[in-house]
Design an enzyme around this catalytic site. Structure first.
Site, PDB file in Angstrom:
ATOM      1  N   CYS A   1      94.316  23.377  24.823  1.00 16.93           N
ATOM      2  CA  CYS A   1      92.889  23.224  24.571  1.00 16.93           C
ATOM      3  C   CYS A   1      92.712  22.885  23.091  1.00 16.93           C
ATOM      4  O   CYS A   1      93.152  23.645  22.224  1.00 16.93           O
ATOM      5  CB  CYS A   1      92.187  24.542  24.900  1.00 16.93           C
ATOM      6  N   ASN A   2      92.090  21.742  22.825  1.00 19.83           N
ATOM      7  CA  ASN A   2      91.877  21.333  21.432  1.00 19.83           C
ATOM      8  C   ASN A   2      90.980  22.325  20.700  1.00 19.83           C
ATOM      9  O   ASN A   2      91.202  22.640  19.528  1.00 19.83           O
ATOM     10  CB  ASN A   2      91.203  19.960  21.389  1.00 19.83           C
ATOM     11  N   THR A   3      89.967  22.821  21.398  1.00 17.09           N
ATOM     12  CA  THR A   3      88.988  23.708  20.777  1.00 17.09           C
ATOM     13  C   THR A   3      89.639  25.038  20.384  1.00 17.09           C
ATOM     14  O   THR A   3      89.457  25.533  19.263  1.00 17.09           O
ATOM     15  CB  THR A   3      87.820  23.968  21.764  1.00 17.09           C
TER      16      THR A   3
ATOM     17  N   CYS B   1      89.720  16.282  24.076  1.00 18.72           N
ATOM     18  CA  CYS B   1      89.493  17.504  24.864  1.00 18.72           C
ATOM     19  C   CYS B   1      90.324  17.323  26.119  1.00 18.72           C
ATOM     20  O   CYS B   1      90.322  16.233  26.719  1.00 18.72           O
ATOM     21  CB  CYS B   1      88.012  17.646  25.209  1.00 18.72           C
ATOM     22  N   THR B   2      91.047  18.361  26.496  1.00 21.43           N
ATOM     23  CA  THR B   2      92.008  18.203  27.592  1.00 21.43           C
ATOM     24  C   THR B   2      91.340  17.981  28.948  1.00 21.43           C
ATOM     25  O   THR B   2      92.008  17.575  29.902  1.00 21.43           O
ATOM     26  CB  THR B   2      92.957  19.421  27.654  1.00 21.43           C
ATOM     27  N   HIS B   3      90.046  18.238  29.037  1.00 21.40           N
ATOM     28  CA  HIS B   3      89.333  17.941  30.290  1.00 21.40           C
ATOM     29  C   HIS B   3      89.140  16.436  30.515  1.00 21.40           C
ATOM     30  O   HIS B   3      89.070  15.981  31.654  1.00 21.40           O
ATOM     31  CB  HIS B   3      87.927  18.570  30.278  1.00 21.40           C
TER      32      HIS B   3
ATOM     33  N   GLY C   1      83.795  24.911  24.015  1.00 25.80           N
ATOM     34  CA  GLY C   1      83.276  23.950  23.046  1.00 25.80           C
ATOM     35  C   GLY C   1      81.957  24.337  22.411  1.00 25.80           C
ATOM     36  O   GLY C   1      81.557  23.767  21.402  1.00 25.80           O
TER      37      GLY C   1
ATOM     38  N   ASP D   1      93.852  27.266  28.814  1.00 23.88           N
ATOM     39  CA  ASP D   1      92.713  26.418  28.434  1.00 23.88           C
ATOM     40  C   ASP D   1      91.460  27.188  28.852  1.00 23.88           C
ATOM     41  O   ASP D   1      91.533  28.216  29.532  1.00 23.88           O
ATOM     42  CB  ASP D   1      92.795  25.071  29.174  1.00 23.88           C
ATOM     43  N   SER D   2      90.298  26.640  28.444  1.00 21.96           N
ATOM     44  CA  SER D   2      89.049  27.252  28.880  1.00 21.96           C
ATOM     45  C   SER D   2      88.829  27.078  30.384  1.00 21.96           C
ATOM     46  O   SER D   2      87.951  27.715  30.950  1.00 21.96           O
ATOM     47  CB  SER D   2      87.884  26.585  28.148  1.00 21.96           C
TER      48      SER D   2
ATOM     49  N   GLU E   1      84.541  20.600  35.051  1.00 20.74           N
ATOM     50  CA  GLU E   1      84.846  21.934  35.594  1.00 20.74           C
ATOM     51  C   GLU E   1      84.205  22.096  36.987  1.00 20.74           C
ATOM     52  O   GLU E   1      84.828  22.579  37.922  1.00 20.74           O
ATOM     53  CB  GLU E   1      84.264  22.947  34.610  1.00 20.74           C
TER      54      GLU E   1
HETATM   55  N1  DGL Z   1      89.490  21.706  27.219  1.00 20.07           N
HETATM   56  C1  DGL Z   1      88.961  22.120  25.976  1.00 20.07           C
HETATM   57  C2  DGL Z   1      89.451  21.268  24.815  1.00 20.07           C
HETATM   58  O1  DGL Z   1      90.512  20.670  24.903  1.00 20.07           O
HETATM   59  C3  DGL Z   1      87.516  22.522  25.816  1.00 20.07           C
HETATM   60  C4  DGL Z   1      86.549  22.436  26.924  1.00 20.07           C
HETATM   61  C5  DGL Z   1      85.428  23.443  26.794  1.00 20.07           C
HETATM   62  O2  DGL Z   1      84.433  23.171  26.092  1.00 20.07           O
HETATM   63  O3  DGL Z   1      85.585  24.539  27.345  1.00 20.07           O
HETATM   64  O4  DGL Z   1      88.834  21.203  23.793  1.00 20.07           O
END
Ligand code: DGL
Length: 270
Positions: free
Chosen positions: A74-76, A188-190, A43, A10-11, A153
Site C-alpha cells: 500500500c503506497n499510503t 495506489c495498489t488498487h 487514503g 493493504d487497506s 473495493e
Molecule cells: N491501496 C492503497 C495505496 O496503495 C490505498 C487505498 C486506500 O485509500 O485505502 O495507496
C-alpha cells in the site's frame, strides 16, 4: 532457508496487485495477506491512524504467523508508516511500495507524467522528497483520486467508471505528442484493477506503471541476502491465506476474480 510465510498487507483488495507479482516472482513462498477493509480507505486517514494500524497488523503477523518478511502493499501506508516499522522490527526484511516516478522519468518521451494516488500519499513528506529529487527532469501532473479505491473495493463499475473519467479528464491531454502525458503512474495498489476504465480516458498508447514487480524483485533480493528463501517447492498449490478486517467473502471473490486464486478468506482478529 526458511519456509515461514511472508506477510503482505493493504487497506483492502488493492494489495492483491502486489500479491500477484509476488506469487509470480516467488512461486515457492507462502503468503499471508491482510486486507484491512474494516479501517479503509487509508487514503483519507492521518499518519497517526495509519501507524497504529500498521503496528496492529504487523504485531498480529509476527505473533500468529511468525512471518519472515513483511511487504507493505500500500503506497499510503508505506509513506506514513514504513520508517516506524523499520525501527520497531530492525531484524525483519521489510519492503514498501512507492509511486514509480523514477521508472516513469526513464521511460517517458514527452517528459510529461501523470501520477494518480491517494490524497494522503501525495501529501506525505516521503512523496514530496521523491518528487523534489526528480522534478527538474520531467513535468508531473499530480491527481489525488478520492473515492476511486473505495469504488474498486466495492467493485462498483458505475462508480469506478465515473471516478476514472473525472480524474483522467482533470489531468489534461494524454498522447505521444509534445506536451502530452505519455506515462501514467498508478500510485495506489488498487488502481491496476481499474485499468480498463482508465484506458477509456487515456487512450491505448499511454504507458501505465505500477510497483508490484519491483516490490517482488526487492523481496526476493532481501530474502536471498539473509538466506531465507523457501527451501523447496510446495506440493500444496494454495500457498496463500487471506484475512480481512472487513467482509472476508469480498476479499475471496476479489482474489478469485483478479488472481484466479481459490482461497478461503478468514476474519482478522488482532
Ligand atoms: N491501496 C492503497 C495505496 O496503495 C490505498 C487505498 C486506500 O485509500 O485505502 O495507496
Amino acid at each position: 532457508m526458511s519456509n515461514r510465510p511472508i506477510g503482505v498487507f493493504d487497506s483492502g483488495v488493492g494489495g492483491l496487485s502486489v500479491l500477484r507479482a509476488l506469487r509470480a516472482e516467488l512461486p515457492h513462498e507462502t503468503f499471508i495477506y491482510v486486507a484491512d477493509s474494516g479501517h479503509a480507505p487509508y487514503g483519507e486517514r492521518d499518519d497517526g491512524y495509519l501507524i497504529d494500524r500498521a503496528h496492529a497488523i504487523v504485531n498480529w503477523f509476527t505473533q500468529s504467523h511468525q512471518i519472515k518478511a513483511l511487504v507493505v502493499a500500500c503506497n499510503t501506508a508505506t509513506a506514513a508508516a514504513i520508517h516506524v516499522l523499520r525501527q520497531a522490527y530492525p531484524d525483519m526484511p521489510i519492503v514498501g511500495i512507492e509511486p514509480a516516478l523514477k521508472p516513469a522519468v526513464a521511460q517517458s518521451k514527452t517528459k510529461v507524467i501523470g501520477v494518480m494516488a491517494t490524497r494522503s500519499t501525495l501529501n506525505s513528506d516521503k512523496f514530496k522528497r521523491l518528487l523534489a529529487s526528480l522534478d527538474d527532469q520531467a513535468r508531473f501532473v499530480l491527481q489525488p483520486c478520492s473515492g476511486l479505491a473505495p469504488a474498486i473495493e466495492e467493485f462498483n463499475a458505475t462508480k469506478i467508471g465515473a471516478a476514472c473519467a473525472e480524474y483522467t479528464r482533470a489531468m489534461g491531454t494524454f498522447g505521444s505528442k509534445s506536451g502530452e502525458i505519455d506515462t501514467l503512474v498508478l500510485g495506489c495498489t488498487h488502481y491496476p484493477f481499474a485499468e480498463a476504465s482508465l484506458r477509456l480516458g487515456t487512450g491505448p498508447t499511454v504507458t501505465y506503471l505500477e510497483g508490484g514487480s519491483p516490490v517482488a524483485q526487492q523481496t526476493r533480493r532481501l530474502l536471498a541476502g539473509v538466506n531465507q528463501l523457501s527451501a523447496e517447492p510446495l506440493t500444496d498449490a494454495i500457498n496463500v491465506k487471506l484475512f480481512s478486517s472487513g467482509y472476508p467473502p469480498a476479499l475471496a471473490s476479489a482474489a478469485r476474480r483478479w488472481l484466479n486464486l481459490e482461497a478461503e478468506a478468514f476474519s482478522l482478529r488482532e
